[in-house]
Structures are given as C-alpha cells and as structure tokens.
Enzyme design. Structure first.
Site, PDB file in Angstrom:
ATOM      1  N   ILE A   1      -1.770  -1.591   7.542  1.00  0.00           N
ATOM      2  CA  ILE A   1      -2.916  -1.372   8.443  1.00  0.00           C
ATOM      3  C   ILE A   1      -4.158  -1.293   7.558  1.00  0.00           C
ATOM      4  O   ILE A   1      -4.382  -0.279   6.885  1.00  0.00           O
ATOM      5  CB  ILE A   1      -2.841  -0.055   9.251  1.00  0.00           C
ATOM      6  CG1 ILE A   1      -1.496   0.126   9.942  1.00  0.00           C
ATOM      7  CG2 ILE A   1      -3.978  -0.003  10.275  1.00  0.00           C
ATOM      8  CD1 ILE A   1      -1.373   1.455  10.736  1.00  0.00           C
ATOM      9  N   ASP A   2      -4.934  -2.339   7.555  1.00  0.00           N
ATOM     10  CA  ASP A   2      -6.218  -2.240   6.864  1.00  0.00           C
ATOM     11  C   ASP A   2      -7.260  -1.903   7.924  1.00  0.00           C
ATOM     12  O   ASP A   2      -7.409  -2.630   8.916  1.00  0.00           O
ATOM     13  CB  ASP A   2      -6.579  -3.545   6.146  1.00  0.00           C
ATOM     14  CG  ASP A   2      -7.849  -3.352   5.340  1.00  0.00           C
ATOM     15  OD1 ASP A   2      -7.880  -2.452   4.493  1.00  0.00           O
ATOM     16  OD2 ASP A   2      -8.836  -4.074   5.592  1.00  0.00           O
TER      17      ASP A   2
ATOM     18  N   ASP B   1      -6.049  -4.553  -0.137  1.00  0.00           N
ATOM     19  CA  ASP B   1      -7.140  -4.669   0.846  1.00  0.00           C
ATOM     20  C   ASP B   1      -7.666  -6.104   0.923  1.00  0.00           C
ATOM     21  O   ASP B   1      -8.155  -6.535   1.968  1.00  0.00           O
ATOM     22  CB  ASP B   1      -8.339  -3.787   0.443  1.00  0.00           C
ATOM     23  CG  ASP B   1      -8.002  -2.306   0.358  1.00  0.00           C
ATOM     24  OD1 ASP B   1      -7.310  -1.811   1.248  1.00  0.00           O
ATOM     25  OD2 ASP B   1      -8.460  -1.644  -0.604  1.00  0.00           O
TER      26      ASP B   1
ATOM     27  N   ASP C   1      -0.947  -5.029   3.013  1.00  0.00           N
ATOM     28  CA  ASP C   1      -1.563  -3.834   3.594  1.00  0.00           C
ATOM     29  C   ASP C   1      -1.134  -3.781   5.063  1.00  0.00           C
ATOM     30  O   ASP C   1      -1.513  -4.649   5.853  1.00  0.00           O
ATOM     31  CB  ASP C   1      -3.097  -3.924   3.480  1.00  0.00           C
ATOM     32  CG  ASP C   1      -3.749  -2.578   3.741  1.00  0.00           C
ATOM     33  OD1 ASP C   1      -3.098  -1.712   4.354  1.00  0.00           O
ATOM     34  OD2 ASP C   1      -4.912  -2.395   3.341  1.00  0.00           O
TER      35      ASP C   1
ATOM     36  N   GLU D   1       0.819  -1.198   0.000  1.00  0.00           N
ATOM     37  CA  GLU D   1       0.000   0.000   0.000  1.00  0.00           C
ATOM     38  C   GLU D   1       0.861   1.258   0.000  1.00  0.00           C
ATOM     39  O   GLU D   1       0.619   2.193  -0.753  1.00  0.00           O
ATOM     40  CB  GLU D   1      -0.958   0.032   1.204  1.00  0.00           C
ATOM     41  CG  GLU D   1      -1.779   1.305   1.159  1.00  0.00           C
ATOM     42  CD  GLU D   1      -2.899   1.378   2.164  1.00  0.00           C
ATOM     43  OE1 GLU D   1      -2.838   0.678   3.189  1.00  0.00           O
ATOM     44  OE2 GLU D   1      -3.836   2.156   1.911  1.00  0.00           O
TER      45      GLU D   1
ATOM     46  N   THR E   1      -7.429   1.736   8.488  1.00  0.00           N
ATOM     47  CA  THR E   1      -6.663   2.901   8.964  1.00  0.00           C
ATOM     48  C   THR E   1      -7.562   3.932   9.640  1.00  0.00           C
ATOM     49  O   THR E   1      -7.169   4.549  10.629  1.00  0.00           O
ATOM     50  CB  THR E   1      -5.932   3.579   7.780  1.00  0.00           C
ATOM     51  OG1 THR E   1      -5.414   2.566   6.938  1.00  0.00           O
ATOM     52  CG2 THR E   1      -4.811   4.456   8.253  1.00  0.00           C
TER      53      THR E   1
HETATM   54  C1  IPD Z   1      -9.942   0.589   3.592  1.00  0.00           C
HETATM   55  C2  IPD Z   1     -10.725  -0.444   4.360  1.00  0.00           C
HETATM   56  C3  IPD Z   1     -12.207  -0.202   4.226  1.00  0.00           C
HETATM   57  C4  IPD Z   1     -12.645  -0.169   2.776  1.00  0.00           C
HETATM   58  C5  IPD Z   1     -11.829   0.848   1.998  1.00  0.00           C
HETATM   59  C6  IPD Z   1     -10.340   0.566   2.152  1.00  0.00           C
HETATM   60  P1  IPD Z   1      -7.547   1.273   4.579  1.00  0.00           P
HETATM   61  O1  IPD Z   1      -8.539   0.354   3.651  1.00  0.00           O
HETATM   62  O2  IPD Z   1     -10.428  -1.731   3.917  1.00  0.00           O
HETATM   63  O3  IPD Z   1     -12.983  -1.202   4.877  1.00  0.00           O
HETATM   64  O4  IPD Z   1     -14.011   0.159   2.718  1.00  0.00           O
HETATM   65  O5  IPD Z   1     -12.190   0.751   0.632  1.00  0.00           O
HETATM   66  O6  IPD Z   1      -9.613   1.571   1.467  1.00  0.00           O
HETATM   67  O7  IPD Z   1      -7.581   2.639   3.992  1.00  0.00           O
HETATM   68  O8  IPD Z   1      -8.095   1.239   5.938  1.00  0.00           O
HETATM   69  O9  IPD Z   1      -6.214   0.580   4.445  1.00  0.00           O
HETATM   70 CA    CA Z   2      -6.608  -1.191   3.143  1.00  0.00          CA
END
Ligand code: IPD
Ligand code: CA
Length: 271
Positions: free
Chosen positions: A89-90, A215, A87, A70, A92
């Site tokens: 931190i998914d 993700d 990723d 990411e 974030t």
């Molecule tokens: C997000 C999360 C979220 C999803 C977003 C992603 P991030 O990733 O997975 O659930 O709805 O589309 O971008 O920004 O927390 O790494």
């Molecule tokens: Ca993510």
C-alpha cells in the site's frame, strides 16, 4: 490490442488479486474512522495481507526471483539477477484516513535496472503499467508525459517529510524555489502514483528525497516509457540506492533539476 509480456501479465494479475481484499479493507477503514479505537492496527494487517498475496502470486509464477518488500524486507532468490520490489500500500496515511488515493506498486529489477513496473490504483481501477522498450499504459491507453514547456505553467508533486523524518529544512528550501517558479505544488501522498501521474501527463514533474526503493520502483519505468526523465539529485540513475528522485517531462526535467540543485549547492540544508 496491446501485446504484453507474460511477466507483465503476471504482475498485473497479482496486483488485481491483491487489490480485491484491499478494497474490502478500505471500506472497513471508512467505518473504523469514526470509531474510538481507530483503524491503525487494521491497516497494518491490510498491508501484511496484501503483501502476502502479491508474494504468493509472483512466487508461483517466477519461483526463482528474489524480493524486496516494504513489510517483509529482502528475500534472496536462486536467480540472482531478478527481484521484485513491492509496496503493498503506497499511500498508507491516505488509506488510514479513508482518503481514496493509494496504490499497489510492483517493480521488476534485472541486474540493478528496473525493466517493468505496475502501479495499480484500485479505487478508480487505474492500472498503470510499463515495460522497458514497450511503452507505458493506463489500462489500454498509451501514456505520454505532458507537453508543457514552461515552468510557470507547470505543476509539480512532491512528498513532505513529517515528524520523525529528516529533511524538513531542505524541503522548505526546495518548495520555496519551486513555488516561485511554477504554477503550483501538489502533495497527494503516494510516491508511486506521483510517478504514474507524471507518466500520464497529469502533472509535469515530481521530486522527493528520503524515499524508499519500494515507493518508486514501480513508477520509474512508467515515466521513462512515457517519454519523461527520472534521475537522482545528481542527475544520475541511483534513485533506489540514494532514496531520491526527480522526475519530469522531457522539457522540464532540466529546469526542475537545476532549481533543486541550486538550493543544494554548498551542502544544502542539513537538519
Ligand atoms: C509514502 C508515500 C508518500 C511519500 C513517503 C512514503 P507509504 O509511502 O509514498 O507519498 O511522501 O515518503 O513513505 O508510507 O504510504 O507506503
Ligand atoms: Ca510507500
């Protein structure tokens, strides 16, 4: 005792190592939450630090593999067929707000197919892991998707686009169709955990568009190895390329997929 490949062990120990700092940083965020400066910069640096540890650990163990990350983007490896999709931190936004629902996600791709995945949720120490052909697990327990067969008893997770992201009208149409036919919709804020929770049978399915490969790369193999189905919105396997995913248990993938298709016919709802 479950037997795991050396590669999966590498992925799990990299996630655990990176998570130690992440948990400390999360504790800090909870403090910064109430300060005027706010935790944003701090969170970006937590993201970078976590990714760095993951990269170092994985590279040490498999020096030839490439990366798609990411933060760091694409790094070609001398082994053109393998790459890690990471990723750090998914979830974030949850992390930033002091909400304990986020995860480290690592997928291993071989010749375009995800063959192993780890999604580690450090706050509750939940290590979801799977390898193609070897089953999906939460810590030491084998996972199986839920057995619910009826849409009106099923709950589905999704992601909701926000300011700066496309797909608002399409999301509203999707949600309208799913809410009219199900027991409810959840938006927890981590796609990686959404897939892991489908694998664990906590909810019946999950759909989202406008998503990135990192993700979902770790979670796809979890759902499949737990007996569920994962496709893109055309029923194909191009989730990473198209940035869209429909995942559900074996009974409800088709009804969920058909509902989402019905609101996409005639070109859907462009922004
Ligand atoms: C997000 C999360 C979220 C999803 C977003 C992603 P991030 O990733 O997975 O659930 O709805 O589309 O971008 O920004 O927390 O790494
Ligand atoms: Ca993510």
């Amino acid at each position: 005792m479950i037997t795991r490949s050396a590669t999966l062990n590498v992925m799990m120990s990299a996630a655990r190592k990176a998570a130690r700092g992440l948990i400390r940083d999360f504790g800090e965020v909870e403090q910064l939450q109430v300060s005027l400066k706010g935790p944003s910069d701090f969170v970006s640096s937590a993201d970078l630090k976590t990714e760095k540890i993951l990269r170092q650990e994985l590279q040490k163990a498999r020096p030839a593999f490439g990366f798609l990350m990411e933060e760091g983007g694409r790094i070609e490896g001398s082994d053109a067929s393998h790459r890690w999709i990471i990723d750090p931190i998914d979830g974030t936004t949850n992390f930033l707000h002091g909400i304990p629902h986020f995860a480290i996600s690592i997928g291993l791709e071989r010749d375009g197919e995800i063959i192993a995945g780890v999604v580690y949720e450090p706050v509750h120490d939940e290590m979801f892991h799977a390898e193609k052909g070897a089953g999906a697990y939460l810590n030491e327990h084998r996972l199986r998707v839920s057995a619910r067969r009826r849409m009106d008893e099923a709950i589905f997770a999704t992601g909701i686009p926000y300011k700066g992201r496309p797909g608002h009208r399409q999301f509203l149409a999707d949600a309208e169709a799913v809410m009219a036919n199900s027991a409810g919709i959840r938006r927890f804020g981590s796609a990686a955990l959404d897939l892991a929770y489908v694998a664990a049978g906590r909810y019946e399915g999950y759909w989202e568009s406008g998503i990135k490969a990192w993700d979902i790369a770790g979670g796809i193999v979890l759902v499949r190895e737990a007996g569920g189905y994962v496709t893109d919105f055309d029923g194909q396997g191009d989730m990473l390329q198209k940035g869209e995913v429909v995942a559900a248990n074996d009974q409800l993938h088709r009804p969920l997929f058909s509902l989402l298709q019905s609101v996409r016919k005639d070109g859907g709802h462009p922004d």
